[in-house]
Design an enzyme around this catalytic site. Sequence first.
Site: not given
Length: 703
Positions: A54, A58, A104, A132, A134, A332, A450
Amino acid sequence: MSVDERGLAADERGLAADEVGLAADERGRAAELARELEEHAYRYYVLDKPTVADAEYDALMRELEAIEERHPELRTPDSPTQKVAGSYSTLFTPVEHLERLLSLDNVFTDEEFHAWAARAAREQPVTAWLCELKIDGLAVDLVYEGGRLVRAATRGDGRTGEDITPNVRTLASVPSRLRGPAVPELLEVRGEVFFPTERFTELNAALVEAGKAPFANPRNAAAGSLRQKDPRVTASRPLDMIVHGLGAHQGFDVASQSGAYARLAELGLPVSARHEVLASVEDVLAFVRRWGEHRHDVEHEIDGVVVKVDDFGQQRRLGATSKAPRWAVAFKYPPEEVTTRLRDIQVNVGRTGRVTPFGVLEPVKVAGSTVAMATLHNIDEVGRKGVLIGDTVVLRKAGDVIPEIVSPVVDLRDGSERAFVMPTHCPECGTQLVRPEGEVDIRCPNTVSCPAQLRESVFHLASRGALDIDGLGYETATVLLAEGRIHDIGDVFHLAPESFEGLRGFADKKIEQILRGLEAARDRPLWRLLVGLSIRHVGPTAARGLARELRSLDAIATAPAERLAAVDGVGPKIADAVVDWFADPRHRDIVARIASGGVRLADEGAGEGPGPLDGVVVVITGTLDGWSRDTATEAVQSRGGKVTGSVSKKTTFVVAGADPGASKYDKARTLKIPLLDEAGFAVLLRDGADAARALAVPEEVDG
């Protein structure tokens, strides 16, 4: 014309030519970006097989927007910046939405949000912003006529979507009929169908077991589950939905977005309880920051916060572009999934000999940090994921979780990729690797010499999750082992000033820091020492349980497996590992040397019976002043109590500090579990559960 005038005219012609060339370059780039964005949108919305994350989509969109801002003549009605992304598949019947389902616009910084909010409030001040979460899911449009669900469709291109009504009817959260006395004659609502994150892992495991390809992320799982020709497949998936918008409606008269949500809830539609109406831009940004910190406390994936002008009258006045409303925006969060190139696959040898493949990546920014390596867990996981060296891969980093390669982008392969071959011998000591029967991990059995295992075990002993020895980091551990100043973790607490003589890079200040760190670590709680011993399978949960129940290392070392397995959080597998570890004479010698180095091997009160918080189960959420999460946890456990990460009916108290996780707080209210603030927590530790219970009032559930 004078010489100067002719020269000036020539300069102007040259400048004009440069501008034409620049415009031509940008015109070509704009056309290229438009083609790319159309292709990515088709793969995302129609095929459910995106080839870029995404964040990359964008970034391409923002580049095209910037070019069109500089050259408005390039902004055409069919530009990706001017229309809703997406299309519809030919597998389902196309249907037109009653009202357009818009996208949006996005903002990514506080400054960008301030600019958007100023534009929204230019003509009339905004006194109420609705915020709210997303949801990262699949947009769905529902139409109710006379209270009955008659159609469900995907977003599509915003005008036309796919008819998925039979599939949506299988979702338990979507009512077939609206309830209540005043049901609207017509109601079109928009929402997001999502796949709960806890169930996503279960689904992928089942798909892999059945020989099918797993989904890359919960959003793809939701889309793939809804786009099934057989609704019974959809019904078998735990899909859920939250409604967040209105389309066409008759007989549904409300004045605001928040009022609409209240009315929709009355009608029986699923509405998020996490929206808030806020008065100022700063309050909105605080909401964005708070949920950015708690985004993983939610049952579904979120990729930001949606901010809307709450008043419907103002929404109508602001209107919309051809693509998005002017009265709403998505803030975002930094991406948690990106794509990058897998340069190589190498292996790491851990403190218990486990040989783990990891991916070497083209460095890429994800979740706020640059990542160049990512775990692949084990050779079976490499095979299951089907990744090849040279692949473009999907990389995921959620919060503080270790970056993980999720899947390859198969469609981008060009034939140059090659398979990874697991080494047969330890890359550190040359010992032949083994795979114990019934295990997925390949191991180096050379626990004695080791270099990787010795180095990693010393570093682990000193790490913050174990004894937290200040100054003793990875490089210091490497030097001390290589120079023979220590040979294993048993020697660490015998370090003295003379141990560092002749070592480059160890100034007096550095040596003093290490010695002070060792002194402080000698008195750490028993569970931290248990973690630091690098016993297989023994992590903080098992170590805390053993320390709480048995209270001393001697009691743990001599207890039979049956007694250890009975400890909460342990079980037979861990119990057997503990018994086997202490049965090895080399390990008993290590413990003896740690003890002779002055380390406390028992917690306070060992052998004195149950602690004052015995049987008390506490969940801690939010920030407590003066306490880190570890110190608060240790305070409860040292008194015999137990701290868990999730709220259930077995929880005795939920301690809620500043900015508590919403899911834990809400569940405590639902189950009516006593909530303690910082003062109540202090009373719990000082005076016990009864005194704390008298201060705590169970939260009542509204309604």
